[in-house]
Design an enzyme around this catalytic site. Sequence first.
Site, PDB file in Angstrom:
ATOM      1  N   THR A 122      17.491  53.480   4.552  1.00  0.00           N
ATOM      2  CA  THR A 122      16.937  52.260   5.135  1.00  0.00           C
ATOM      3  C   THR A 122      18.043  51.228   5.251  1.00  0.00           C
ATOM      4  O   THR A 122      19.001  51.244   4.471  1.00  0.00           O
ATOM      5  CB  THR A 122      15.788  51.682   4.273  1.00  0.00           C
ATOM      6  OG1 THR A 122      15.295  50.502   4.893  1.00  0.00           O
ATOM      7  CG2 THR A 122      16.244  51.335   2.873  1.00  0.00           C
ATOM      8  N   ASN A 150      17.015  48.123   5.235  1.00  0.00           N
ATOM      9  CA  ASN A 150      16.268  46.986   4.706  1.00  0.00           C
ATOM     10  C   ASN A 150      16.692  46.714   3.248  1.00  0.00           C
ATOM     11  O   ASN A 150      16.500  47.545   2.370  1.00  0.00           O
ATOM     12  CB  ASN A 150      14.770  47.334   4.805  1.00  0.00           C
ATOM     13  CG  ASN A 150      13.890  46.231   4.297  1.00  0.00           C
ATOM     14  OD1 ASN A 150      14.176  45.611   3.278  1.00  0.00           O
ATOM     15  ND2 ASN A 150      12.804  45.998   5.014  1.00  0.00           N
ATOM     16  N   ASP A 198       8.228  55.388   5.849  1.00  0.00           N
ATOM     17  CA  ASP A 198       7.641  54.877   7.080  1.00  0.00           C
ATOM     18  C   ASP A 198       6.282  54.327   6.699  1.00  0.00           C
ATOM     19  O   ASP A 198       5.540  54.971   5.956  1.00  0.00           O
ATOM     20  CB  ASP A 198       7.503  56.001   8.116  1.00  0.00           C
ATOM     21  CG  ASP A 198       7.500  55.430   9.529  1.00  0.00           C
ATOM     22  OD1 ASP A 198       8.379  54.597   9.824  1.00  0.00           O
ATOM     23  OD2 ASP A 198       6.618  55.788  10.324  1.00  0.00           O
TER      24      ASP A 198
HETATM   25  P1  IMP Z   1       8.534  49.999   8.553  1.00  0.00           P
HETATM   26  O1  IMP Z   1       8.125  51.358   8.097  1.00  0.00           O
HETATM   27  O2  IMP Z   1       9.386  49.270   7.559  1.00  0.00           O
HETATM   28  O3  IMP Z   1       9.074  49.980   9.950  1.00  0.00           O
HETATM   29  O4  IMP Z   1       7.197  49.112   8.591  1.00  0.00           O
HETATM   30  C1  IMP Z   1       6.274  49.224   9.621  1.00  0.00           C
HETATM   31  C2  IMP Z   1       5.476  47.940   9.753  1.00  0.00           C
HETATM   32  O5  IMP Z   1       4.315  48.017   8.921  1.00  0.00           O
HETATM   33  C3  IMP Z   1       6.224  46.711   9.333  1.00  0.00           C
HETATM   34  O6  IMP Z   1       6.727  46.067  10.454  1.00  0.00           O
HETATM   35  C4  IMP Z   1       5.208  45.854   8.637  1.00  0.00           C
HETATM   36  O7  IMP Z   1       4.776  44.815   9.438  1.00  0.00           O
HETATM   37  C5  IMP Z   1       4.014  46.745   8.401  1.00  0.00           C
HETATM   38  N1  IMP Z   1       3.864  46.840   6.978  1.00  0.00           N
HETATM   39  C6  IMP Z   1       4.334  47.814   6.171  1.00  0.00           C
HETATM   40  N2  IMP Z   1       4.056  47.535   4.891  1.00  0.00           N
HETATM   41  C7  IMP Z   1       3.398  46.346   4.896  1.00  0.00           C
HETATM   42  C8  IMP Z   1       2.879  45.509   3.862  1.00  0.00           C
HETATM   43  O8  IMP Z   1       2.951  45.777   2.654  1.00  0.00           O
HETATM   44  N3  IMP Z   1       2.282  44.365   4.283  1.00  0.00           N
HETATM   45  C9  IMP Z   1       2.194  44.006   5.575  1.00  0.00           C
HETATM   46  N4  IMP Z   1       2.683  44.719   6.563  1.00  0.00           N
HETATM   47  C10 IMP Z   1       3.282  45.894   6.234  1.00  0.00           C
END
Ligand code: IMP
Length: 204
Positions: free
Chosen positions: A14, A16, A75
């Site tokens: 990641t 992040n 994901d």
């Molecule tokens: P990614 O897997 O980091 O790309 O996350 C996908 C999307 O899901 C993110 O853009 C978040 O907005 C949403 N998301 C994932 N986990 C959470 C959470 O704990 N709270 C709110 N939104 C979430």
Amino acid sequence: MTRRFEGDRLLVATHNKGKLEEMSHLLEPFGVTVVGAAEMNLPEPEETEDTFVGNARIKAHAAAQATGLPALSDDSGITIDALDGAPGVYTADWAETGNGRDFLMAMTRAHNELEALNAPHPRTAQFRCTLVLAWPDGHDEVFEGVVPGHLVWPIRGKDGFGYDPMFVPEGYDQTFAEMDRWEKNKISHRARAVELFVKGCFGG
Ligand code: IMP
């Protein structure tokens, strides 16, 4: 039988910083050094699958192949029952403006689509997190964390991120965005997936 993690370095696929810090903290007791994708100059592969596990597999295998280290990816997103599981893997895409992400826009879209369908209450939804640990030899293990709940409108709370202000987890009255950050982190979909990962791969 889940393959155990025997090495001392784990790549977290990641870019992040928050996710990386969380993982380092959780894996400290097991003597594992966590390395981030940015540190290794890894590109972010395109997420072309239509499932969480498919996209998590792409990221984990690409990172394991590129570095020769076991690699963990995640994901996550939200699935809304009355919208047949949308936005699902497109959770982040719904917030894309072409100039950064706007989650108020994404939440408003979810609400408007539910209103257009006259969806009954409670409007049930789930936050989901899929973790994939891939080894350089191509083996992988999958861990899934789910938090069931329902959606509210208008949105409530100032903490959290993403869709937190419209989501009330089952068994609670507050939205994720009204809860104390640590309380949310303890019960989140990510925490549940990490717990399974630690149990499966470290026997912890
Ligand atoms: P990614 O897997 O980091 O790309 O996350 C996908 C999307 O899901 C993110 O853009 C978040 O907005 C949403 N998301 C994932 N986990 C959470 C959470 O704990 N709270 C709110 N939104 C979430």
